[in-house]
Design a protein around this motif. Structure first.
Motif, PDB file in Angstrom:
ATOM      1  N   ALA A 245       5.070   4.156  -9.651  1.00 52.68           N
ATOM      2  CA  ALA A 245       5.026   3.618 -11.014  1.00 52.68           C
ATOM      3  C   ALA A 245       4.444   4.642 -11.978  1.00 52.68           C
ATOM      4  CB  ALA A 245       4.203   2.329 -11.045  1.00 52.68           C
ATOM      5  N   TYR A 246       3.438   5.374 -11.522  1.00 54.77           N
ATOM      6  CA  TYR A 246       2.833   6.424 -12.363  1.00 54.77           C
ATOM      7  C   TYR A 246       3.893   7.453 -12.749  1.00 54.77           C
ATOM      8  CZ  TYR A 246      -0.521  10.065 -13.748  1.00 54.77           C
ATOM      9  OH  TYR A 246      -1.220  11.024 -14.438  1.00 54.77           O
ATOM     10  N   LEU A 247       4.721   7.834 -11.782  1.00 56.59           N
ATOM     11  CA  LEU A 247       5.776   8.814 -12.040  1.00 56.59           C
ATOM     12  C   LEU A 247       6.822   8.265 -13.002  1.00 56.59           C
ATOM     13  CD1 LEU A 247       7.224  11.547 -11.193  1.00 56.59           C
ATOM     14  CD2 LEU A 247       8.418  10.151  -9.500  1.00 56.59           C
ATOM     15  N   MET A 248       7.331   7.069 -12.713  1.00 58.25           N
ATOM     16  CA  MET A 248       8.446   6.537 -13.488  1.00 58.25           C
ATOM     17  C   MET A 248       8.047   6.207 -14.921  1.00 58.25           C
ATOM     18  SD  MET A 248      11.137   6.641 -11.625  1.00 58.25           S
ATOM     19  CE  MET A 248      12.225   5.561 -12.559  1.00 58.25           C
ATOM     20  N   LEU A 249       6.783   5.822 -15.121  1.00 58.64           N
ATOM     21  CA  LEU A 249       6.308   5.509 -16.465  1.00 58.64           C
ATOM     22  C   LEU A 249       5.797   6.733 -17.210  1.00 58.64           C
ATOM     23  CD1 LEU A 249       4.452   2.147 -15.735  1.00 58.64           C
ATOM     24  CD2 LEU A 249       6.608   2.460 -16.971  1.00 58.64           C
ATOM     25  N   ARG A 250       5.828   7.881 -16.542  1.00 57.93           N
ATOM     26  CA  ARG A 250       5.332   9.135 -17.138  1.00 57.93           C
ATOM     27  C   ARG A 250       3.906   8.973 -17.645  1.00 57.93           C
ATOM     28  NH1 ARG A 250      10.625  11.272 -20.617  1.00 57.93           N
ATOM     29  NH2 ARG A 250      12.080  11.326 -18.840  1.00 57.93           N
ATOM     30  N   GLU A 251       3.089   8.335 -16.822  1.00 57.98           N
ATOM     31  CA  GLU A 251       1.694   8.134 -17.186  1.00 57.98           C
ATOM     32  C   GLU A 251       0.943   9.466 -17.212  1.00 57.98           C
ATOM     33  OE1 GLU A 251       0.072   5.609 -18.234  1.00 57.98           O
ATOM     34  OE2 GLU A 251       1.497   3.985 -17.895  1.00 57.98           O
ATOM     35  N   THR A 252      -0.138   9.497 -17.946  1.00 55.89           N
ATOM     36  CA  THR A 252      -0.946  10.719 -18.038  1.00 55.89           C
ATOM     37  C   THR A 252      -2.399  10.495 -17.632  1.00 55.89           C
ATOM     38  OG1 THR A 252      -1.355  10.281 -20.392  1.00 55.89           O
ATOM     39  CG2 THR A 252       0.513  11.707 -19.841  1.00 55.89           C
ATOM     40  N   THR A 253      -2.817   9.245 -17.521  1.00 55.58           N
ATOM     41  CA  THR A 253      -4.185   8.942 -17.109  1.00 55.58           C
ATOM     42  C   THR A 253      -4.213   8.709 -15.605  1.00 55.58           C
ATOM     43  OG1 THR A 253      -4.710   7.945 -19.248  1.00 55.58           O
ATOM     44  CG2 THR A 253      -6.161   7.402 -17.395  1.00 55.58           C
ATOM     45  N   LEU A 254      -4.873   9.609 -14.892  1.00 53.35           N
ATOM     46  CA  LEU A 254      -4.930   9.519 -13.441  1.00 53.35           C
ATOM     47  C   LEU A 254      -5.919   8.444 -13.007  1.00 53.35           C
ATOM     48  CD1 LEU A 254      -5.057  13.331 -12.676  1.00 53.35           C
ATOM     49  CD2 LEU A 254      -3.237  11.792 -11.926  1.00 53.35           C
ATOM     50  N   PRO A 255      -5.674   7.781 -11.889  1.00 54.09           N
ATOM     51  CA  PRO A 255      -6.704   6.894 -11.342  1.00 54.09           C
ATOM     52  C   PRO A 255      -7.939   7.705 -10.986  1.00 54.09           C
ATOM     53  CG  PRO A 255      -4.935   7.214  -9.743  1.00 54.09           C
ATOM     54  CD  PRO A 255      -4.475   7.829 -11.027  1.00 54.09           C
TER      55      PRO A 255
END
Length: 403
Positions: free
Chosen positions: A288-298
């Protein structure tokens, strides 16, 4: 020692904590009796035995069967067209206003029969099984009415009975607001908490209760009502927490002694500390992090610092994580979140078992545990996190029986 099966001429990553890296046993052997591990250790120490069958693995590696502890495997329809639209510049909000997004998945799931949902889920499940999965968690949450939520959970149960995997079900009634309740939010929460969950529980369809706690989904108070009902029914809880913002989800999960808090990209140190004190597992979802192009890491370093155990899962779903490969999830967890290969593999075995409340049953290769195994054509365990797309699985054993 009497046993049904001897597995020998292999290397074993037991994934037992606190031992050698990966809990590795070079040149090992495993004895299986009645679907459980009767003995595991170096082949040189193999006790005297009588067995019905012997499997020689020609130097392959054996791990616990992998555990995908967070999926939305059962759903209707297809949203690949929305993927194309987003790549073409359309926003999620624009797609949703046009009738796409989760609303389209809800409509398709409601329209599909149980047999249709079962067939489509099996196609996705094959990808998980081909990458070593022997246990999968499956959520509801695309029905959002009584009949459709129960239908999804019945399909999940059927998969567990017929498809060669162990299944744990999660009721996710508080996933999104169904279109017919847009102007009656309280009415839907009442329905999800007071009618659908008790009905699903009475039918034996629920192993745990989940919810999506975000400003765009459901509030802490609303989730608290659901979790209070789950507690009254004797059901454990878990939570989609702090994925898009710091909404206090991790602390809420800790307050209810949840099995896990999942996503957790925006969890603060206070939330991490609460999870640590309550023994809540952090489930990382790199697809999900990849597909949403998130930038805030857990906050992986904070999880390590405070002793929060980290699981890894695919989050297989039609909208934000169309991932049907457990080894791909392991790779993404290492590359994006900087987990070590040993941490990632533990996250798909020992820690994932804990996240499902099955830590005493599966997740490591030890005497007394269920003999769910994956056999790999690899030279070392880190390869499971290294390759993207390479077929590595030689075979699976589910409760001691080979595929």
């Amino acid at each position: 020692m009497i046993a049904d099966r001897l597995i020998t001429d292999c290397h074993i990553a037991t994934m037992v904590a606190g031992s050698e890296p990966y809990g590795a046993i070079e040149d090992g052997a495993i004895l299986i009796l009645d679907g459980r591990i009767a003995w595991v250790g170096p082949r040189a120490d193999l006790p005297a035995h009588q067995v019905a069958e012997t499997d020689r693995l020609d130097g392959r590696w054996v791990t616990p069967g992998l555990i995908d502890c967070h999926t939305h495997l059962v759903f209707g329809g297809d949203r690949s067209g929305e993927f194309e639209q987003r790549l073409g510049g359309a926003t999620y909000e624009e797609i949703a206003r046009a009738g796409g997004g989760i609303v389209s998945s809800v409509a398709a799931t409601r329209a599909a029969s149980e047999d249709e949902l079962y067939a489509s889920a099996l196609a996705r499940l094959e990808g998980l099984k081909a990458t070593g999965v022997t246990t999968v968690e499956i959520k509801s949450g695309y029905g959002l009415d009584r009949d459709s939520e129960l239908k999804m959970l019945r399909v999940a149960r059927r998969i567990g009975h017929e498809a060669g995997v162990r299944v744990r079900t999660s009721y996710l009634g508080l996933h999104a607001m169904p279109p017919e309740h847009r102007t009656d939010r309280a009415g839907y929460v009442d329905l999800a908490v007071d009618e659908i969950l008790p009905a699903a529980h009475a039918e034996g369809l629920v192993d745990a209760v989940d919810a999506y706690c975000e400003p765009i989904a459901f509030s802490s108070d609303e989730v608290g009502r659901l979790f209070d009902k789950a507690r009254a029914l004797g059901l454990p809880v878990k939570l989609h927490a702090d994925q898009l913002s710091d909404g206090g989800g991790a602390s809420l999960a800790a307050r209810y002694g949840a099995l896990s808090a999942d996503h957790v990209e925006h969890t603060t140190e206070a939330g991490v500390q609460a999870m640590a004190q309550a023994g809540v597992v952090a489930v990382l979802l790199p697809g999900a992090y990849l597909m949403l192009r998130e930038t805030t890491l857990p906050p992986v370093d904070l999880f390590r610092q405070h002793g929060v155990q980290m699981a890894v899962a695919t989050d297989c779903n039609p909208g934000t994580s169309p991932v049907a490969s457990m080894t791909a999830a392991l790779n993404l967890a290492c590359v994006q979140f900087r987990l070590t290969p040993e941490e990632a593999l533990a996250g798909a075995t020992r820690v994932a078992a804990k996240a499902l409340g099955l830590g005493d049953e599966i997740g490591t290769l030890e005497a007394g545990k269920t003999a769910d195994l994956a056999v790999w054509d690899i030279e070392r365990p880190a390869e499971l996190c290294y390759w993207l797309g390479k077929p590595m699985l030689a075979r699976r054993y589910v409760a001691g029986a080979p595929d």
